[in-house]
Design a protein around this motif. Sequence first.
Motif, mmCIF file in Angstrom:
data_model
loop_
_atom_site.group_PDB
_atom_site.id
_atom_site.type_symbol
_atom_site.label_atom_id
_atom_site.label_comp_id
_atom_site.label_asym_id
_atom_site.label_seq_id
_atom_site.Cartn_x
_atom_site.Cartn_y
_atom_site.Cartn_z
ATOM 1 N N ASN A 1 -34.810 -14.666 -14.331
ATOM 2 C CA ASN A 1 -36.188 -14.843 -13.834
ATOM 3 C C ASN A 1 -37.000 -13.629 -14.408
ATOM 4 O OD1 ASN A 1 -38.267 -14.738 -11.900
ATOM 5 N ND2 ASN A 1 -36.927 -15.643 -10.420
ATOM 6 N N THR A 2 -38.421 -13.630 -15.488
ATOM 7 C CA THR A 2 -38.828 -12.298 -15.312
ATOM 8 C C THR A 2 -39.634 -12.059 -14.384
ATOM 9 O OG1 THR A 2 -40.670 -14.509 -15.606
ATOM 10 C CG2 THR A 2 -38.713 -13.062 -17.619
ATOM 11 N N SER A 3 -39.892 -12.826 -13.005
ATOM 12 C CA SER A 3 -40.445 -12.864 -12.176
ATOM 13 C C SER A 3 -40.087 -11.836 -10.928
ATOM 14 C CB SER A 3 -41.266 -14.034 -11.672
ATOM 15 O OG SER A 3 -42.093 -14.503 -12.767
ATOM 16 N N ASN A 4 -38.464 -12.024 -10.848
ATOM 17 C CA ASN A 4 -37.519 -11.403 -9.176
ATOM 18 C C ASN A 4 -36.295 -11.697 -9.708
ATOM 19 O OD1 ASN A 4 -36.383 -11.033 -7.174
ATOM 20 N ND2 ASN A 4 -36.908 -13.052 -6.179
ATOM 21 N N ASN A 5 -35.966 -10.755 -10.540
ATOM 22 C CA ASN A 5 -34.747 -11.017 -11.466
ATOM 23 C C ASN A 5 -33.811 -10.971 -10.526
ATOM 24 O OD1 ASN A 5 -32.634 -9.566 -13.594
ATOM 25 N ND2 ASN A 5 -32.369 -8.694 -12.154
ATOM 26 N N ASP A 6 -33.507 -10.724 -8.872
ATOM 27 C CA ASP A 6 -32.858 -11.206 -8.263
ATOM 28 C C ASP A 6 -32.714 -12.576 -7.957
ATOM 29 O OD1 ASP A 6 -32.483 -8.150 -7.434
ATOM 30 O OD2 ASP A 6 -33.554 -7.876 -6.325
ATOM 31 N N ASN A 7 -33.994 -13.427 -8.032
ATOM 32 C CA ASN A 7 -33.190 -14.519 -8.184
ATOM 33 C C ASN A 7 -33.307 -15.496 -9.184
ATOM 34 O OD1 ASN A 7 -33.610 -17.005 -6.619
ATOM 35 N ND2 ASN A 7 -36.016 -17.313 -6.888
#
Length: 272
Positions: A247-253
């Motif tokens: 996920n390039t926008s939110n690595n945790d998700n």
Amino acid sequence: MKKIFLIIASIFFLVSCQDVVDIPLKNGEPKLVIDASLKWQKGTTGSTQTIKLSLTNDFYSNQPSPATGATVQVLNSSNTVFNFTENSSGTYICTNFVPVIDDTYTLKVSYKGEVYSSNNKLIATPPILNFQQENVPGFGGKEEIQIKFFYQDNGSQDNYYLVGAIDPNVKTPRFGAIKDEFFQGNIMFGLYREDTTKPGDNFKFSLQGMTLGYFNYMRKLLEISGAQGGGNPFATPPATLRGNIINTSNNDNYPLGYFHLSEIDEKNYIVQ
């Protein structure tokens, strides 16, 4: 030393008196599952490809929820864009894909304001050459039918293979992940043996080349799902097993699933 694709179904029965108890569980946020395994069937153009998106569900549900309204694209090394259009809930189809062996492709998925991406190479697959059938001693002394299919390994490189069997007597396909560590440049074989096999049964066997990364992923997935003994590795992956998509926008998700591209050879075999 033999490395073989060997699947023998074993069924265990546990009989007891028991009450059904539903334990309330706290459900986490649904994760996006990206099923992006692009397979170029030998003898075809490979122009029609499918990617499926879904969301993980709660513990007591066996069915994932489709992820609709996403934008799905695959780009080749020349930045040619192949758009995947939603055909039905969560199923995205491209009809003008151009597969090229050893070319590197990039997956891009936009869903609910977040962008998911991955890169991988399209792997070659040798053809299935022939079959061999024989009767072998089974458990309990009863003879069983054993089927082998053969293919030629490329000795100039390390190779990894996903072998599969669709058995008309079994609900889910069987798979195995193998490598050419002890068979460099030699004839290799997949082996299938099941005590329900009988003359007249129509099997479909498959062979796919894999990257080392996908080989490691599938080995873990097969172990977790029990696919070496009859599970389905292409059901929703367990949350503990991460693939090669980020996920390039939110690595945790992070998402679940894997971006894989290869040729595939499939052959039908009617048991004699």
